[in-house]
Design a protein around this motif. Structure first.
Motif, PDB file in Angstrom:
ATOM      1  N   THR A 282     -13.177  18.202  35.196  1.00 13.49           N
ATOM      2  CA  THR A 282     -11.786  18.645  35.207  1.00 13.49           C
ATOM      3  C   THR A 282     -10.822  17.540  35.648  1.00 13.49           C
ATOM      4  N   GLU A 283     -11.358  16.406  36.083  1.00 14.06           N
ATOM      5  CA  GLU A 283     -10.478  15.279  36.387  1.00 14.06           C
ATOM      6  C   GLU A 283      -9.706  14.849  35.146  1.00 14.06           C
ATOM      7  N   GLU A 351      -0.663  13.063  31.614  1.00 17.40           N
ATOM      8  CA  GLU A 351       0.401  12.058  31.716  1.00 17.40           C
ATOM      9  C   GLU A 351       1.154  12.228  33.038  1.00 17.40           C
ATOM     10  N   GLY A 352       1.443  13.473  33.384  1.00 23.51           N
ATOM     11  CA  GLY A 352       2.116  13.736  34.652  1.00 23.51           C
ATOM     12  C   GLY A 352       1.241  13.382  35.838  1.00 23.51           C
ATOM     13  N   ALA A 353      -0.052  13.717  35.740  1.00 25.43           N
ATOM     14  CA  ALA A 353      -0.972  13.410  36.836  1.00 25.43           C
ATOM     15  C   ALA A 353      -1.076  11.908  37.053  1.00 25.43           C
ATOM     16  N   ASN A 368      -4.192  16.514  43.105  1.00 25.56           N
ATOM     17  CA  ASN A 368      -3.343  16.185  41.964  1.00 25.56           C
ATOM     18  C   ASN A 368      -3.830  16.908  40.704  1.00 25.56           C
ATOM     19  N   VAL A 369      -5.129  16.810  40.449  1.00 26.54           N
ATOM     20  CA  VAL A 369      -5.695  17.450  39.260  1.00 26.54           C
ATOM     21  C   VAL A 369      -5.536  18.965  39.341  1.00 26.54           C
ATOM     22  N   GLN A 373      -3.314  21.007  36.635  1.00 24.81           N
ATOM     23  CA  GLN A 373      -3.974  22.010  35.792  1.00 24.81           C
ATOM     24  C   GLN A 373      -3.448  23.411  36.106  1.00 24.81           C
ATOM     25  N   TRP A 374      -3.114  23.649  37.368  1.00 26.30           N
ATOM     26  CA  TRP A 374      -2.552  24.958  37.727  1.00 26.30           C
ATOM     27  C   TRP A 374      -1.239  25.194  36.996  1.00 26.30           C
TER      28      TRP A 374
END
Length: 465
Positions: A282-283, A351-353, A368-369, A373-374
Motif C-alpha cells: 500500500t506504500e 503525487e500528493g504523497a 503519509n500513505v 489513501q484515506w
C-alpha cells in the motif's frame, strides 16, 4: 561487553530502548548512518540536520560521542564490528517496508556471524504485530483496532540515559554533520527556523505546553487551523526526538478524560504502522483494488498551481503556502487539500504523497500513505470516495473568521469576510475597494467545484461498474 548502538529515528536520551540497554551492558559505539537510498525529503533533511546537532550535544552531556557515516549500513556496520571488536548490536526498529526488510537481513547476517543482535520498540506504543484479530489477521478498520489496543498494557517509558561509556574512535574516521549535506544550497528555510526548534528539550517543552494549556480545548478546537489547538508534536515523533510512550502515559496520568481524543490520534499512528507492516504494497498501490482501474488525470499546470498555493480556493492555497513556508500543515487542512487534489483535480494520491514527503518536516511514510489513501477513498477504513469536500464550505466552517486565510494569503486581507472564502464571486466594486483583481492579484479558480465533483463521481461510477 562492547556494543554498537545503531542510531536512526530515535534522536533522544529519554526512553531510547536500544541506547538504554546497551549503555547498561557496557561500552558502546554510537553510530549514525545516513543511507542515501532511504527517502528523506528536503524539509525533513533540514530538521534532521538541526536534530542531529542537538542530539550530539545531549550525548556529550552524558559522556557519549556519535560516530557519523554515510553509505550502505550493512557494509559500514560490518567494518565497524571488525575494527572495534564488537560483540553485540542494538537498534530500535523502523517499519518502512524497504528499511524493515533491509534491517532484518542485516540482523540475520550478523546473528549468523555470532553477534548478539537486539532490536526494540522505540517508535510506537506497541509493535505492529501485537494488535491483531482473534484469528491472527491484522485490522483494516480503526475503531476495532482502537478497542483491541485498549486491552493491551502499554510499557512504561524508560529513564533517560545519564552515563555512556563510549568506545574511543579517531575523530577523523567519523564524518561531521555538515558532511552529510542535509541543508539546502539555497536558503529557503527561514520559515522553518522560526517555527521549529529541533531538539529533545524543545520537544518536551512543546508537549508540556500542550498538556498544560491546549489539551483541555483540543477536542473542540483541533479542527480550526487559526486556533492552533493541535499539539504540533508530529515532527518530533517522526525523527524520534520525543517518546510516544512517554506522552501516552503522561496524558493518562494527568488528563485521562480530556486526553482521550488525543490518545486516539496516537493510536491512529500505530494503526498506520500496522497497515504498512502487514500490507507493504500500500506504500504505492491502493488497498482497495477497485482503484487499480481508476482513471486519474495528469494535468501538470493544475498540479503546479496546487503545489504553489495558486488554485483560487483560499483555504487550499493557505494550506499549501503554510506547508511551503513552515514545513507543516494543519491536519484538517491536509484533508481539504488532499480531497481537492484527488477529487477536484483527479490527480493521483501518490503525487500528493510524494510532495508531502518532500515538503513536510514531519514526513512519515506510514502516516503519509494512510492519510492520502484515506482521503482518496482507496485505503483501509477510508473516507468514501463520494465524500468530496467543498473547499468553500469547509473554509467557512473551520476558518469562520478568515484568520488562517489572511495569515497565509495577505493579498486577500482587505476582502470582506462575506466574500473571503470565495473571492472570485465577489462583486467588482468590493474587489476594487479591496485592491484585488482576480486573475492578477489572486488567481481565478482553476476548476469549477460543482462540475469537478460531478466528474469525479462519474469516474467512480465507471470503476464500480
Amino acid at each position: 561487553m562492547t556494543s554498537i548502538v545503531w542510531i536512526r529515528k530515535d534522536l533522544r536520551l529519554h526512553d531510547n530502548p536500544g541506547l538504554y540497554h546497551a549503555a547498561e551492558a557496557g561500552k558502546v559505539l554510537l553510530v549514525y548512518i545516513f543511507d542515501e537510498d532511504e527517502k528523506v525529503g528536503a524539509a525533513q533533511k533540514w530538521f534532521l540536520h538541526r536534530a542531529l546537532e542537538s542530539f550530539e550535544k545531549r550525548l556529550e552531556s552524558a559522556g557519549g560521542k556519535l560516530y557519523i557515516a554515510k553509505g550502505k549500513p550493512e557494509k559500514i556496520l560490518k567494518d565497524l564490528i571488525s575494527q572495534y571488536d564488537i560483540s553485540a548490536i542494538h537498534w530500535n526498529r523502523q517499519y518502512e517496508p524497504a528499511v524493515f526488510n533491509r534491517d532484518r537481513e542485516i540482523g540475520e547476517t550478523l546473528h549468523d556471524q555470532g553477534l548478539d543482535v537486539n532490536t526494540y520498540e522505540g517508535r510506537l506504543l506497541l509493535p505492529p504485530w501485537d494488535v491483531k484479530k482473534k484469528d491472527g489477521e491484522p485490522y483494516k478498520v480503526f475503531t476495532p483496532f482502537y478497542k483491541a489496543m485498549q486491552k493491551h498494557d502499554i510499557p512504561q517509558a524508560l529513564p533517560s540515559v545519564k552515563n555512556i561509556k563510549t568506545v574511543s574512535f579517531n575523530k577523523k574516521d567519523s564524518l561531521s554533520i555538515d558532511d552529510l549535506n542535509l541543508l539546502p544550497e539555497i536558503n529557503w528555510t527561514d520559515g522553518m527556523e522560526k517555527r521549529w526548534t529541533p531538539s529533545e528539550e524543545a520537544a518536551v517543552r512543546r508537549f508540556h505546553a500542550f498538556l498544560d494549556k491546549k489539551l483541555k480545548v483540543y477536542k473542540d478546537k483541533r479542527d480550526f487551523p487559526a486556533e492552533e489547538a493541535s499539539s504540533a508534536l508530529s515532527p518530533y515523533f517522526a525523527l524520534g526526538l520525543l517518546s510516544v510512550r512517554s506522552v501516552y502515559h503522561s496524558i493518562k496520568k494527568n488528563a485521562e478524560a480530556a486526553g482521550e481524543p488525543f490518545i486516539r490520534q496516537l493510536v491512529w499512528r500505530d494503526f498506520a504502522y500496522s497497515l504498512i507492516t502487514h500490507f507493504p504494497e500500500t506504500e504505492t498501490d491502493p488497498m482497495n483494488d477497485q482503484f487499480e482501474k481508476f482513471k486519474w488525470m495528469d494535468e501538470k499546470d493544475q498540479f503546479d498551481a496546487w503545489k504553489k498555493g495558486k488554485t483560487g480556493f483560499p483555504i487550499v492555497d493557505a494550506g499549501m503556502r503554510e506547508l511551503w513556508s513552515t514545513g507543516y500543515m494543519h491536519n484538517r487542512v491536509r484533508m481539504i487539500v488532499g480531497s481537492f487534489l484527488t477529487k477536484d483535480l483527479l490527480i493521483h494520491w501518490r503525487e500528493g504523497a510524494d510532495w508531502f514527503d518532500d515538503t513536510l518536516v514531519d514526513a512519515d511514510v506510514a502516516n503519509n500513505v494512510m492519510g492520502w489513501q484515506w482521503v482518496a477513498g482507496s485505503g483501509a477504513d477510508a473516507s468514501p470516495f463520494f465524500r468530496i469536500f467543498n473547499p468553500t464550505t469547509q473554509s467557512e466552517k473551520f476558518d469562520p473568521d478568515g484568520e488562517y486565510i489572511k495569515r497565509w494569503i495577505p493579498e486577500l486581507k482587505k476582502i470582506p469576510l462575506k466574500h473571503l472564502h470565495d473571492p472570485s464571486s465577489a462583486p467588482e466594486d468590493v474587489l476594487e475597494e479591496a485592491g484585488v483583481t482576480i486573475g492578477e492579484d489572486y488567481p481565478e479558480p482553476i476548476v469549477d467545484h460543482k462540475a469537478a465533483r460531478q466528474r469525479a463521481l462519474d469516474r467512480y461510477d465507471d470503476v464500480k461498474k
